[in-house]
Design a protein around this motif. Sequence first.
Motif, mmCIF file in Angstrom:
data_model
loop_
_atom_site.group_PDB
_atom_site.id
_atom_site.type_symbol
_atom_site.label_atom_id
_atom_site.label_comp_id
_atom_site.label_asym_id
_atom_site.label_seq_id
_atom_site.Cartn_x
_atom_site.Cartn_y
_atom_site.Cartn_z
ATOM 1 N N PHE A 89 0.849 -1.183 0.000
ATOM 2 C CA PHE A 89 0.000 0.000 0.000
ATOM 3 C C PHE A 89 0.890 1.240 0.000
ATOM 4 C CE2 PHE A 89 -2.256 -3.383 2.115
ATOM 5 C CZ PHE A 89 -3.575 -3.271 1.704
ATOM 6 N N PHE A 90 0.385 2.320 -0.592
ATOM 7 C CA PHE A 90 1.038 3.610 -0.412
ATOM 8 C C PHE A 90 0.790 4.064 1.030
ATOM 9 C CE2 PHE A 90 -0.018 3.790 -5.027
ATOM 10 C CZ PHE A 90 1.275 3.861 -5.504
ATOM 11 N N ARG A 91 1.830 4.571 1.661
ATOM 12 C CA ARG A 91 1.691 5.080 3.027
ATOM 13 C C ARG A 91 1.458 6.587 2.968
ATOM 14 N NH1 ARG A 91 4.404 7.481 7.199
ATOM 15 N NH2 ARG A 91 4.090 6.606 9.298
ATOM 16 N N MET A 92 0.320 7.016 3.512
ATOM 17 C CA MET A 92 -0.050 8.426 3.489
ATOM 18 C C MET A 92 0.091 9.026 4.887
ATOM 19 S SD MET A 92 -0.740 8.389 0.311
ATOM 20 C CE MET A 92 -1.174 10.134 0.178
ATOM 21 N N ASP A 93 0.298 10.319 4.940
ATOM 22 C CA ASP A 93 0.398 11.047 6.205
ATOM 23 C C ASP A 93 -0.601 12.189 6.170
ATOM 24 O OD1 ASP A 93 1.432 13.414 7.857
ATOM 25 O OD2 ASP A 93 2.727 11.820 8.588
ATOM 26 N N THR A 94 -1.582 12.144 7.081
ATOM 27 C CA THR A 94 -2.580 13.198 7.182
ATOM 28 C C THR A 94 -2.463 13.835 8.557
ATOM 29 O OG1 THR A 94 -4.059 11.955 5.715
ATOM 30 C CG2 THR A 94 -5.018 13.790 6.948
ATOM 31 N N ASN A 95 -1.832 14.988 8.621
ATOM 32 C CA ASN A 95 -1.601 15.686 9.891
ATOM 33 C C ASN A 95 -0.919 14.784 10.914
ATOM 34 O OD1 ASN A 95 -2.886 18.055 8.920
ATOM 35 N ND2 ASN A 95 -4.892 17.203 9.437
ATOM 36 N N GLY A 96 0.012 13.988 10.453
ATOM 37 C CA GLY A 96 0.773 13.123 11.341
ATOM 38 C C GLY A 96 0.198 11.745 11.536
ATOM 39 N N ALA A 97 -1.050 11.518 11.095
ATOM 40 C CA ALA A 97 -1.677 10.206 11.255
ATOM 41 C C ALA A 97 -1.473 9.383 9.992
ATOM 42 C CB ALA A 97 -3.166 10.370 11.545
ATOM 43 N N PRO A 98 -0.902 8.170 10.109
ATOM 44 C CA PRO A 98 -0.662 7.353 8.912
ATOM 45 C C PRO A 98 -1.930 6.634 8.451
ATOM 46 C CG PRO A 98 0.159 6.208 10.842
ATOM 47 C CD PRO A 98 -0.340 7.541 11.320
ATOM 48 N N SER A 99 -2.072 6.499 7.164
ATOM 49 C CA SER A 99 -3.125 5.681 6.563
ATOM 50 C C SER A 99 -2.531 5.034 5.317
ATOM 51 C CB SER A 99 -4.359 6.522 6.220
ATOM 52 O OG SER A 99 -4.032 7.543 5.289
ATOM 53 N N TYR A 100 -3.286 4.103 4.725
ATOM 54 C CA TYR A 100 -2.740 3.291 3.643
ATOM 55 C C TYR A 100 -3.768 3.198 2.522
ATOM 56 C CZ TYR A 100 0.193 2.276 7.616
ATOM 57 O OH TYR A 100 1.004 2.420 8.705
ATOM 58 N N THR A 101 -3.286 3.227 1.290
ATOM 59 C CA THR A 101 -4.186 3.250 0.145
ATOM 60 C C THR A 101 -3.560 2.542 -1.045
ATOM 61 O OG1 THR A 101 -5.492 4.706 -1.303
ATOM 62 C CG2 THR A 101 -3.301 5.468 -0.684
ATOM 63 N N ARG A 102 -4.434 2.082 -1.950
ATOM 64 C CA ARG A 102 -3.985 1.560 -3.249
ATOM 65 C C ARG A 102 -4.287 2.557 -4.356
ATOM 66 N NH1 ARG A 102 -1.134 -3.441 -3.861
ATOM 67 N NH2 ARG A 102 -2.146 -3.641 -5.880
ATOM 68 N N ASN A 103 -4.960 3.640 -4.022
ATOM 69 C CA ASN A 103 -5.291 4.662 -5.013
ATOM 70 C C ASN A 103 -4.088 5.582 -5.194
ATOM 71 O OD1 ASN A 103 -6.256 6.792 -6.527
ATOM 72 N ND2 ASN A 103 -8.232 6.887 -5.502
ATOM 73 N N GLY A 104 -3.465 5.514 -6.359
ATOM 74 C CA GLY A 104 -2.255 6.299 -6.612
ATOM 75 C C GLY A 104 -2.493 7.536 -7.448
ATOM 76 N N GLN A 105 -3.666 8.146 -7.344
ATOM 77 C CA GLN A 105 -3.938 9.401 -8.063
ATOM 78 C C GLN A 105 -3.430 10.563 -7.214
ATOM 79 O OE1 GLN A 105 -8.241 8.538 -8.569
ATOM 80 N NE2 GLN A 105 -7.877 8.804 -10.761
ATOM 81 N N PHE A 106 -2.304 11.138 -7.614
ATOM 82 C CA PHE A 106 -1.662 12.169 -6.806
ATOM 83 C C PHE A 106 -1.513 13.470 -7.595
ATOM 84 C CE2 PHE A 106 0.284 8.162 -5.117
ATOM 85 C CZ PHE A 106 -0.357 8.183 -3.900
ATOM 86 N N THR A 107 -1.432 14.550 -6.846
ATOM 87 C CA THR A 107 -1.146 15.867 -7.410
ATOM 88 C C THR A 107 -0.048 16.517 -6.576
ATOM 89 O OG1 THR A 107 -2.916 16.873 -6.081
ATOM 90 C CG2 THR A 107 -3.475 16.198 -8.346
ATOM 91 N N LEU A 108 0.511 17.589 -7.088
ATOM 92 C CA LEU A 108 1.585 18.309 -6.406
ATOM 93 C C LEU A 108 1.011 19.561 -5.769
ATOM 94 C CD1 LEU A 108 4.655 17.765 -6.116
ATOM 95 C CD2 LEU A 108 5.010 19.442 -7.923
ATOM 96 N N SER A 109 1.195 19.696 -4.454
ATOM 97 C CA SER A 109 0.711 20.886 -3.758
ATOM 98 C C SER A 109 1.628 22.071 -4.023
ATOM 99 C CB SER A 109 0.626 20.627 -2.247
ATOM 100 O OG SER A 109 1.930 20.542 -1.696
ATOM 101 N N LYS A 110 1.184 23.261 -3.634
ATOM 102 C CA LYS A 110 2.012 24.449 -3.863
ATOM 103 C C LYS A 110 3.305 24.416 -3.057
ATOM 104 C CE LYS A 110 -0.454 27.184 -0.359
ATOM 105 N NZ LYS A 110 -1.246 28.412 -0.121
ATOM 106 N N GLU A 111 3.293 23.623 -1.955
ATOM 107 C CA GLU A 111 4.522 23.499 -1.160
ATOM 108 C C GLU A 111 5.461 22.444 -1.708
ATOM 109 O OE1 GLU A 111 1.513 23.024 0.129
ATOM 110 O OE2 GLU A 111 1.081 24.745 1.421
ATOM 111 N N GLY A 112 4.989 21.660 -2.690
ATOM 112 C CA GLY A 112 5.827 20.627 -3.276
ATOM 113 C C GLY A 112 5.559 19.240 -2.754
ATOM 114 N N PHE A 113 4.522 19.063 -1.881
ATOM 115 C CA PHE A 113 4.190 17.741 -1.374
ATOM 116 C C PHE A 113 3.349 16.987 -2.409
ATOM 117 C CE2 PHE A 113 4.840 20.150 2.580
ATOM 118 C CZ PHE A 113 5.736 19.311 3.227
#
Length: 414
Positions: A89-113
Amino acid sequence: MSFQQGLSGLNAATKSLEAIGNNVANSGTVGFKQSQVQFSDIYASTLTGSGAAQIGIGTQVARVAQLFSQGNVTLSNNPLDMAINGNGFFRMDTNGAPSYTRNGQFTLSKEGFIENASGGRLTGFLLDANGIPSIGPSPLIINKADLAPQATTTYDLSVKLDSGEADKTAADFNHSDSTTYTHSTSVPVYDSQGNSHILSTYYVKTAANQWSVFASADNVPIGYDPAAVPPANAPVALGTMTFGSGGALTTNPSTLVVPIAVTTGAAPLSITLDHKGSQQFAGSFGVSKQLPNGYAAGMLASFSVSNDGMILGRYTNGQSNILGQVALTNFENPNGLQNVGNNQWVETAESGRPRTATPQSTGLGSVQSSRVEESNVDLTAELVNMITAQRVYQANAQTIKTQDQILQTLVNLR
């Protein structure tokens, strides 16, 4: 009475239809994993005696299992889209809380994340200045800063010189007069501030198997000898190249030092010119290798993700640089994960501890860039299952209806 069996069957068929409906609704959701309702029968407990004559009292939902089979991987026009081919799974970080997903649709934020639609940040391993990955995963950030220039320090040059050329006098060399040298070649080099300079090398055949090497930078000869009279300030050869009877270079070492004074405020250049591999044969002049290091400053033009998760940035100066590496996570029991919506799962006690590592390491799949993993729902199979669940519902309703008719007959007895 068999009302209990029929009622439990109605509830079971309803749950099955709900799961099928959810699967059908998400058949177009990237990274979705279909659910399957699993049932178990119910028997009343007996304190004594054999259970050989027991009749069950219905069914119940044992669990709703998610099937983590591989979905089809399809092309995408977004270079940040990623698909996992295999486990993990992709490991995601939402305000410090980890979650996991198979959905790999990503975009680039203005900060570069690198973020998903719900604002979670993709995590991975960042690289330090020496290219060493970090120990623990952290949110990946694409550094958009310009790539600093690197001054040229080495120049690997292999030439093929014509042994049939007439001899010339090295003292007559004049870089502005092509009749005073035999061959020449040029290449751009860079100072510490990224300014480009044209380094030219000239070859003068002075005797059989011997060549004097001269150089100029930005059309200014290198190696003036103020004591040379006449002519005044005549350039001095960097050195001599000697070849054996078979045409191979015998000069050892094969390196010459090329000093270049610059007027741009950058540090002076001292370039080690290595002629290793040069040859002298009868035939036209040629360059078989011309590889100076160094480059000008460059802006980030694009980036891509390799199968092992490496994020490779490409710059306008033709250079590339590793920006980070995507991390993948797997669990001993993925079915123990809790689905929290938005195509994400979180760890539970039953899933086991997460094992996070780089793609293509033990037990983990590969990452495919500009691709997405489709839902693993088989729409045809789900429609057939829907018909089956509907028939199960009707059959259980019929048992209740039949039991009601029997009860009515008993009530009507005189």
